[in-house]
Write a protein that holds these residues in place. Structure first.
Motif, PDB file in Angstrom:
ATOM      1  N   GLN A  97       0.839  -1.200   0.000  1.00  0.00           N
ATOM      2  CA  GLN A  97       0.000   0.000   0.000  1.00  0.00           C
ATOM      3  C   GLN A  97       0.871   1.246   0.000  1.00  0.00           C
ATOM      4  O   GLN A  97       0.540   2.251  -0.618  1.00  0.00           O
ATOM      5  CB  GLN A  97      -0.942  -0.017   1.195  1.00  0.00           C
ATOM      6  CG  GLN A  97      -2.070   0.990   1.126  1.00  0.00           C
ATOM      7  CD  GLN A  97      -3.081   0.738   0.009  1.00  0.00           C
ATOM      8  OE1 GLN A  97      -3.041  -0.300  -0.650  1.00  0.00           O
ATOM      9  NE2 GLN A  97      -3.928   1.705  -0.242  1.00  0.00           N
ATOM     10  N   ASP A  98       2.023   1.163   0.643  1.00  0.00           N
ATOM     11  CA  ASP A  98       2.949   2.321   0.620  1.00  0.00           C
ATOM     12  C   ASP A  98       3.408   2.609  -0.805  1.00  0.00           C
ATOM     13  O   ASP A  98       3.400   3.758  -1.261  1.00  0.00           O
ATOM     14  CB  ASP A  98       4.169   2.041   1.503  1.00  0.00           C
ATOM     15  CG  ASP A  98       3.792   2.023   2.987  1.00  0.00           C
ATOM     16  OD1 ASP A  98       4.523   1.412   3.794  1.00  0.00           O
ATOM     17  OD2 ASP A  98       2.723   2.591   3.304  1.00  0.00           O
ATOM     18  N   MET A 101       0.628   4.199  -2.709  1.00  0.00           N
ATOM     19  CA  MET A 101       0.478   5.630  -2.383  1.00  0.00           C
ATOM     20  C   MET A 101       1.525   6.442  -3.138  1.00  0.00           C
ATOM     21  O   MET A 101       1.228   7.458  -3.760  1.00  0.00           O
ATOM     22  CB  MET A 101       0.654   5.783  -0.863  1.00  0.00           C
ATOM     23  CG  MET A 101       0.325   7.158  -0.346  1.00  0.00           C
ATOM     24  SD  MET A 101      -1.389   7.596  -0.645  1.00  0.00           S
ATOM     25  CE  MET A 101      -2.166   6.813   0.772  1.00  0.00           C
ATOM     26  N   GLU A 102       2.759   5.927  -3.150  1.00  0.00           N
ATOM     27  CA  GLU A 102       3.863   6.608  -3.847  1.00  0.00           C
ATOM     28  C   GLU A 102       3.492   6.808  -5.325  1.00  0.00           C
ATOM     29  O   GLU A 102       3.511   7.916  -5.855  1.00  0.00           O
ATOM     30  CB  GLU A 102       5.070   5.678  -3.795  1.00  0.00           C
ATOM     31  CG  GLU A 102       6.362   6.174  -3.183  1.00  0.00           C
ATOM     32  CD  GLU A 102       7.340   4.983  -3.132  1.00  0.00           C
ATOM     33  OE1 GLU A 102       7.457   4.360  -2.047  1.00  0.00           O
ATOM     34  OE2 GLU A 102       7.892   4.627  -4.206  1.00  0.00           O
ATOM     35  N   SER A 104       0.686   6.833  -6.714  1.00  0.00           N
ATOM     36  CA  SER A 104      -0.507   7.678  -6.950  1.00  0.00           C
ATOM     37  C   SER A 104      -0.129   9.161  -7.019  1.00  0.00           C
ATOM     38  O   SER A 104      -0.922   9.985  -7.467  1.00  0.00           O
ATOM     39  CB  SER A 104      -1.532   7.461  -5.825  1.00  0.00           C
ATOM     40  OG  SER A 104      -1.072   8.027  -4.604  1.00  0.00           O
ATOM     41  N   HIS A 105       1.110   9.484  -6.615  1.00  0.00           N
ATOM     42  CA  HIS A 105       1.578  10.883  -6.710  1.00  0.00           C
ATOM     43  C   HIS A 105       2.546  11.072  -7.882  1.00  0.00           C
ATOM     44  O   HIS A 105       3.126  12.141  -8.049  1.00  0.00           O
ATOM     45  CB  HIS A 105       2.269  11.296  -5.390  1.00  0.00           C
ATOM     46  CG  HIS A 105       1.347  11.276  -4.211  1.00  0.00           C
ATOM     47  ND1 HIS A 105       1.550  10.449  -3.112  1.00  0.00           N
ATOM     48  CD2 HIS A 105       0.186  11.934  -3.974  1.00  0.00           C
ATOM     49  CE1 HIS A 105       0.572  10.619  -2.240  1.00  0.00           C
ATOM     50  NE2 HIS A 105      -0.272  11.512  -2.735  1.00  0.00           N
ATOM     51  N   LEU A 157      -6.645   5.377  -5.155  1.00  0.00           N
ATOM     52  CA  LEU A 157      -6.105   6.387  -4.231  1.00  0.00           C
ATOM     53  C   LEU A 157      -6.121   7.782  -4.848  1.00  0.00           C
ATOM     54  O   LEU A 157      -5.802   8.766  -4.180  1.00  0.00           O
ATOM     55  CB  LEU A 157      -4.673   6.012  -3.840  1.00  0.00           C
ATOM     56  CG  LEU A 157      -4.502   4.719  -3.047  1.00  0.00           C
ATOM     57  CD1 LEU A 157      -3.031   4.365  -2.905  1.00  0.00           C
ATOM     58  CD2 LEU A 157      -5.179   4.838  -1.685  1.00  0.00           C
ATOM     59  N   THR A 168     -10.880   6.818   0.798  1.00  0.00           N
ATOM     60  CA  THR A 168      -9.573   6.383   1.310  1.00  0.00           C
ATOM     61  C   THR A 168      -9.234   7.148   2.574  1.00  0.00           C
ATOM     62  O   THR A 168      -8.380   6.747   3.334  1.00  0.00           O
ATOM     63  CB  THR A 168      -8.491   6.658   0.243  1.00  0.00           C
ATOM     64  OG1 THR A 168      -8.620   8.021  -0.144  1.00  0.00           O
ATOM     65  CG2 THR A 168      -8.681   5.760  -0.970  1.00  0.00           C
ATOM     66  N   SER A 172      -7.420   5.677   5.771  1.00  0.00           N
ATOM     67  CA  SER A 172      -6.153   6.129   6.373  1.00  0.00           C
ATOM     68  C   SER A 172      -6.298   6.203   7.888  1.00  0.00           C
ATOM     69  O   SER A 172      -5.319   6.152   8.602  1.00  0.00           O
ATOM     70  CB  SER A 172      -5.784   7.506   5.820  1.00  0.00           C
ATOM     71  OG  SER A 172      -6.870   8.345   5.995  1.00  0.00           O
ATOM     72  N   TRP A 175      -4.747   3.351   9.023  1.00  0.00           N
ATOM     73  CA  TRP A 175      -3.657   3.078   8.084  1.00  0.00           C
ATOM     74  C   TRP A 175      -2.609   2.167   8.712  1.00  0.00           C
ATOM     75  O   TRP A 175      -2.168   2.407   9.823  1.00  0.00           O
ATOM     76  CB  TRP A 175      -3.012   4.407   7.674  1.00  0.00           C
ATOM     77  CG  TRP A 175      -2.048   4.290   6.594  1.00  0.00           C
ATOM     78  CD1 TRP A 175      -0.768   4.686   6.587  1.00  0.00           C
ATOM     79  CD2 TRP A 175      -2.299   3.713   5.313  1.00  0.00           C
ATOM     80  NE1 TRP A 175      -0.183   4.385   5.385  1.00  0.00           N
ATOM     81  CE2 TRP A 175      -1.093   3.793   4.580  1.00  0.00           C
ATOM     82  CE3 TRP A 175      -3.403   3.106   4.722  1.00  0.00           C
ATOM     83  CZ2 TRP A 175      -0.987   3.324   3.295  1.00  0.00           C
ATOM     84  CZ3 TRP A 175      -3.273   2.638   3.441  1.00  0.00           C
ATOM     85  CH2 TRP A 175      -2.072   2.770   2.739  1.00  0.00           C
TER      86      TRP A 175
END
Ligand code: 4FV
Length: 253
Positions: A97-98, A101-102, A104-105, A157, A168, A172, A175
């Motif tokens: 998931q980390d 998230m990375e 998704s940016h 995300l 989301t 979190s 999280w």
């Protein structure tokens, strides 16, 4: 600016099917994310559109040739600074998931190389690929499913993708912990009732119960996750309560 995914595969239909449903279909239709699927065979240098060949040094199976990969990158993504090429492979960094998230940016175009056969010629990984990612320690027949897994986990995300399908943000809240139990109607089913606190309307008590359940479930099923989780004072209080509950249970037995 929508997140741009590209998938390089010899089975484009496989992806089109999955992306033609539900949340991802809507996100693509609303231009929140774009997923372009490219058939590697279209970049094969020979008229038979072959993309594989027998392995140097012998051994079972076939290896995917380097040139179609180099040709599609030269043709579609010549600027290294504007692309992030990800090869799906069991050798890669384990997806989490980390990492979702990375990604998704990520501003650059995210390009997935989906392998088939035994492997892809090593020179692709050495000279073209920015990162190798694995979705788990098992061997699949191809990289298409891993690419879809990552696109699914990353896309949801991105703001606006989930919409009223869930949020989301709430996610979190806990999280890094496993999820708390969820219930819906009917309140009583075959003698099994929904925990009273959830019917109370007292959202402070509901949140407290949910956090306690998330910590309890994580302690039972994935204690290593709890090691990594930064407990607040309230969380530590809940954890003590859980341990007391368990001791009482043990004493009760
Ligand atoms: C895989 C994984 C995976 C290896 C050879 C495709 C297969 C075949 N990819 N996480 N696990 N890939 O098993 O990402 O070409």
């Amino acid at each position: 600016m929508s997140t741009k995914f590209h998938v390089v595969t010899i089975f484009p239909e496989m992806l089109e099917t999955y992306l033609g449903f539900s949340i991802l279909k809507r996100a693509i239709r609303n231009n929140i994310v774009s997923v372009e699927i490219h058939n590697l065979r279209d970049y094969s240098p020979n008229k038979h559109k072959t993309v594989d060949d027998s392995p140097f040094g012998g051994g079972a199976g076939m290896v995917m040739k380097p040139d179609p990969f180099f040709r599609i990158v030269e043709a579609l993504w010549p600027e290294k600074e504007k692309r992030k090429i990800i090869m799906l492979s069991p050798r890669g960094r384990l997806f989490s998931q980390d990492s979702a998230m990375e990604l998704s940016h990520e501003e650059k175009d995210i390009i997935f190389f989906c392998g088939r056969y035994e492997a892809i010629d090593q020179r692709v990984s050495d000279y073209l690929v920015d990162e190798e990612i694995s979705i788990g320690d098992y061997i699949l027949t191809g990289g298409e499913l891993p690419a879809l897994v990552i696109i699914d986990a990353v896309a949801r995300l991105i703001p606006g993708v989930l919409g009223d399908f869930g949020s989301t943000e709430e996610e979190s809240f806990s999280w890094g912990l496993l999820d708390y139990p969820h219930y819906t109607r009917p309140e009583h089913f075959q003698g099994m009732s929904v925990p009273g606190v959830l019917m109370s309307g007292n959202h402070r008590e509901i949140n407290r119960w949910r956090k306690k359940q998330a910590i309890k479930t994580t302690l039972e099923k994935r204690p290593e996750l709890l090691e990594r989780y930064v407990l607040t004072d309230k969380d530590r209080e809940l954890l003590e309560e859980i341990k007391e509950d368990n001791n009482e249970l043990d004493r009760g037995n």
